[in-house]
Design a protein around this motif. Sequence first.
Motif, PDB file in Angstrom:
ATOM      1  N   GLU A 541     -21.920  26.613 -12.579  1.00 33.00           N
ATOM      2  CA  GLU A 541     -21.824  27.743 -11.660  1.00 33.00           C
ATOM      3  C   GLU A 541     -21.044  27.361 -10.399  1.00 33.00           C
ATOM      4  N   CYS A 542     -21.262  26.133  -9.910  1.00 34.09           N
ATOM      5  CA  CYS A 542     -20.499  25.659  -8.747  1.00 34.09           C
ATOM      6  C   CYS A 542     -19.008  25.581  -9.053  1.00 34.09           C
ATOM      7  N   LEU A 543     -18.672  25.106 -10.241  1.00 32.06           N
ATOM      8  CA  LEU A 543     -17.259  25.058 -10.635  1.00 32.06           C
ATOM      9  C   LEU A 543     -16.640  26.448 -10.613  1.00 32.06           C
ATOM     10  N   ALA A 544     -17.357  27.413 -11.183  1.00 30.78           N
ATOM     11  CA  ALA A 544     -16.829  28.775 -11.237  1.00 30.78           C
ATOM     12  C   ALA A 544     -16.605  29.328  -9.837  1.00 30.78           C
ATOM     13  N   LYS A 545     -17.575  29.141  -8.950  1.00 30.92           N
ATOM     14  CA  LYS A 545     -17.486  29.695  -7.598  1.00 30.92           C
ATOM     15  C   LYS A 545     -16.446  28.965  -6.751  1.00 30.92           C
ATOM     16  N   SER A 546     -16.144  27.714  -7.128  1.00 35.43           N
ATOM     17  CA  SER A 546     -15.144  26.962  -6.359  1.00 35.43           C
ATOM     18  C   SER A 546     -13.715  27.303  -6.781  1.00 35.43           C
ATOM     19  N   GLY A 547     -13.553  28.174  -7.759  1.00 31.54           N
ATOM     20  CA  GLY A 547     -12.233  28.580  -8.223  1.00 31.54           C
ATOM     21  C   GLY A 547     -11.803  27.932  -9.521  1.00 31.54           C
ATOM     22  N   GLN A 548     -12.659  27.048 -10.083  1.00 32.86           N
ATOM     23  CA  GLN A 548     -12.326  26.352 -11.332  1.00 32.86           C
ATOM     24  C   GLN A 548     -12.969  27.073 -12.518  1.00 32.86           C
ATOM     25  N   VAL A 549     -12.655  28.346 -12.664  1.00 34.49           N
ATOM     26  CA  VAL A 549     -13.378  29.169 -13.630  1.00 34.49           C
ATOM     27  C   VAL A 549     -13.075  28.769 -15.073  1.00 34.49           C
ATOM     28  N   ASP A 550     -11.849  28.318 -15.370  1.00 35.38           N
ATOM     29  CA  ASP A 550     -11.527  27.907 -16.740  1.00 35.38           C
ATOM     30  C   ASP A 550     -12.328  26.665 -17.137  1.00 35.38           C
ATOM     31  N   LYS A 551     -12.401  25.716 -16.213  1.00 35.20           N
ATOM     32  CA  LYS A 551     -13.202  24.517 -16.465  1.00 35.20           C
ATOM     33  C   LYS A 551     -14.679  24.877 -16.587  1.00 35.20           C
ATOM     34  N   ALA A 552     -15.129  25.809 -15.742  1.00 31.31           N
ATOM     35  CA  ALA A 552     -16.532  26.239 -15.783  1.00 31.31           C
ATOM     36  C   ALA A 552     -16.863  26.880 -17.130  1.00 31.31           C
ATOM     37  N   ARG A 553     -15.982  27.746 -17.607  1.00 29.55           N
ATOM     38  CA  ARG A 553     -16.248  28.404 -18.889  1.00 29.55           C
ATOM     39  C   ARG A 553     -16.255  27.391 -20.027  1.00 29.55           C
ATOM     40  N   LEU A 554     -15.325  26.442 -20.006  1.00 29.37           N
ATOM     41  CA  LEU A 554     -15.290  25.419 -21.054  1.00 29.37           C
ATOM     42  C   LEU A 554     -16.585  24.612 -21.061  1.00 29.37           C
ATOM     43  N   TYR A 555     -17.016  24.134 -19.894  1.00 30.87           N
ATOM     44  CA  TYR A 555     -18.229  23.321 -19.817  1.00 30.87           C
ATOM     45  C   TYR A 555     -19.471  24.132 -20.163  1.00 30.87           C
ATOM     46  N   PHE A 556     -19.484  25.403 -19.754  1.00 35.27           N
ATOM     47  CA  PHE A 556     -20.619  26.268 -20.096  1.00 35.27           C
ATOM     48  C   PHE A 556     -20.729  26.433 -21.607  1.00 35.27           C
ATOM     49  N   GLU A 557     -19.604  26.702 -22.247  1.00 34.35           N
ATOM     50  CA  GLU A 557     -19.646  26.935 -23.691  1.00 34.35           C
ATOM     51  C   GLU A 557     -19.911  25.646 -24.458  1.00 34.35           C
ATOM     52  N   LYS A 558     -19.477  24.511 -23.907  1.00 30.17           N
ATOM     53  CA  LYS A 558     -19.854  23.230 -24.515  1.00 30.17           C
ATOM     54  C   LYS A 558     -21.362  23.013 -24.397  1.00 30.17           C
ATOM     55  N   MET A 559     -21.914  23.389 -23.262  1.00 31.72           N
ATOM     56  CA  MET A 559     -23.356  23.233 -23.057  1.00 31.72           C
ATOM     57  C   MET A 559     -24.153  24.122 -24.004  1.00 31.72           C
ATOM     58  N   LEU A 560     -23.609  25.275 -24.341  1.00 32.03           N
ATOM     59  CA  LEU A 560     -24.294  26.145 -25.312  1.00 32.03           C
ATOM     60  C   LEU A 560     -24.468  25.428 -26.645  1.00 32.03           C
ATOM     61  N   GLY A 561     -23.554  24.517 -26.945  1.00 31.49           N
ATOM     62  CA  GLY A 561     -23.626  23.772 -28.198  1.00 31.49           C
ATOM     63  C   GLY A 561     -24.752  22.757 -28.228  1.00 31.49           C
ATOM     64  N   TYR A 562     -25.364  22.476 -27.070  1.00 31.67           N
ATOM     65  CA  TYR A 562     -26.499  21.552 -27.032  1.00 31.67           C
ATOM     66  C   TYR A 562     -27.843  22.264 -27.210  1.00 31.67           C
ATOM     67  N   ALA A 563     -27.818  23.593 -27.284  1.00 31.06           N
ATOM     68  CA  ALA A 563     -29.058  24.319 -27.598  1.00 31.06           C
ATOM     69  C   ALA A 563     -29.506  23.945 -29.001  1.00 31.06           C
ATOM     70  N   ASN A 564     -30.773  24.190 -29.307  1.00 31.16           N
ATOM     71  CA  ASN A 564     -31.209  23.919 -30.671  1.00 31.16           C
ATOM     72  C   ASN A 564     -30.725  25.044 -31.594  1.00 31.16           C
ATOM     73  N   HIS A 565     -31.128  25.005 -32.836  1.00 30.00           N
ATOM     74  CA  HIS A 565     -30.625  25.946 -33.840  1.00 30.00           C
ATOM     75  C   HIS A 565     -30.990  27.401 -33.526  1.00 30.00           C
ATOM     76  N   LEU A 566     -31.915  27.606 -32.583  1.00 31.69           N
ATOM     77  CA  LEU A 566     -32.356  28.951 -32.232  1.00 31.69           C
ATOM     78  C   LEU A 566     -31.888  29.381 -30.842  1.00 31.69           C
TER      79      LEU A 566
END
Length: 612
Positions: A541-566
Amino acid sequence: MNKDSSAYLPIEDHGVIGDLNTVALVGLNGTIDFMCFPDFDSPSIFASLLDAEKGGSFSIHPTHDGMKHRQLYLPDTNVLLTRFLSDAGIGEVTDFMPVEALKEGHELIRRVACVYGSMEFRMQCSPRFNYGLSPHKAILVNANEVQFTSEGPDGIGLRLKSTVPLQLAEGDTDAVATFRLKTGEKADFILEYVTCDTPSAVDLEEFVTHHLYETINYWKDWVANSSYKGRWMEIMNRSALVLKLMISHKYGSMVAAPTFGLPEEVGGVRNWDYRYTWIRDASFTVYALLRLGHKQEAKNFVDWVDRQCDDIKDAGYLRLMYTLEGKLELEETVLNHLEGYKGSSPVRIGNGAYDQIQLDIYGELLDSVYLYDKYGAPISFDFWNDLRRQVDWVCDNWHRQDEGIWEVRGGKRHFLYSRMMCWVAIDRAVKIAQNHSFPLPNRWVEERDSIFFSIHHEFWNEELQCFVQYKGADTVDAATLLMPLVRFISPKDPRWLSTLKRIEERLVSDSLVFRYRTNEAFDGLAGGEGTFSMCTFWYVECLAKSGQVDKARLYFEKMLGYANHLGLYAEMLGLKGDHLGNFPQAFTHLGLISAALSINDILEGKENKRKI
């Protein structure tokens, strides 16, 4: 450590179901290996996740080997399906709990079905009352009903009903059944309070079918009330659903996690009880619920907070955590008879941090009230009067040392996060007063500004070019990531961008964030821990608000991959992507929702247009 770690499923290999009073963890193998009953903070009846031999469990599985296991939620519900797949046939277990909003609750329903072929199943229900401390008796009432009665001080009674014949086993303490189903056939099991008024086993199938549809519709209707229509809808709905499961229907409060004793490091000592309500979670909870359109849950939570402020009366006596009911019965004890998850002992119940001084909770409290007052419904004058006394106390005490957000056990310090949240407490109180034209003491503004300058002068390290963890430190802290999120500093301020860079250097591994380095002297505990998932979402969220929205979205979506199967998260992630700590963790899912909202607002161009 127990050498036979194979007796324990990975923490992430679980789904969760609940009735708004408590939850059950259901493993990929079809075993319920954790459940406190009848409430979140009641003693456990199943806890084989914490001791494979003594904890108790409720298992249903095919009798032959070579099965593939799959698990999924019915879309937009908390109804869980566990599938067993083989060449010989396909079996399915549907697990759910009728929610208290529809009826009294206190029932666990398991429907077993054969989807294809012919399959033999074995069921074993082995409750172990009072955390496995109390002996119990099991009585075969008839061929389809077993009654379990604790002989301990809890005196709890459970009844298991089934559409297939039951037998007693294990010295007449467990109920077992072996049965074969062909394509299209079903077997139903209900575990309930002995006082529940449910039909006899003869009429069970119709009862289960009715409540299955009723429960499905309840959850789908609840999700449909969400006002969020942006990106990652499925993930957002799942996070909202798991948060709803952790909110007490009876009290409106929310547990930090519904489990206790799950380790932050396998074999380590950081094994805490999270079945309580942290005041710290208040502002994050109210913000997430309001942004998603779930105003009733936000109101219920603020009403619970109002009751705590009303009860304490005297300023300065707000505690960082309470029981769901709002009491302070949290004395920490160790369950020495349980070996812990994969031998991770001690297993603790209660929480010894409850009487720590943590100044930041006043900021989270006032922020939650400010948000609800502005975007939910106006607060009452009496509530304001209770809050005013707390704000006056903060003005007198913001300069004190405390144990900080991470509840460390290495002594008090002047933590930056605590001081910043004292600023938030006074700042939000000023805003509430201005919004209502309430009397506004001049001193509040003066103290708020004093804190502001104190942080910029005393917590800024000129050599490191960053804000540090505590006064005089040369270390950084992931809690500092909240500085722009609580609007203490602009997300594009040069001092903040320099601090963010230092946090990336010292605490970030790829996109994953450690909350601090556990080898620092202030911690006071042995062992280590994984990356803190909530902090990763703050970072994004800090990345997004600092203007690095592309990096923020990439890291956010990578983090979604660490959720369990549900789509569920525990508190932390290990180096192998394994989930660590209590599960599922409310704070992680709150962080996910907040990060997704911020990124979506920026990508949609709504950042400066939204109401909240």
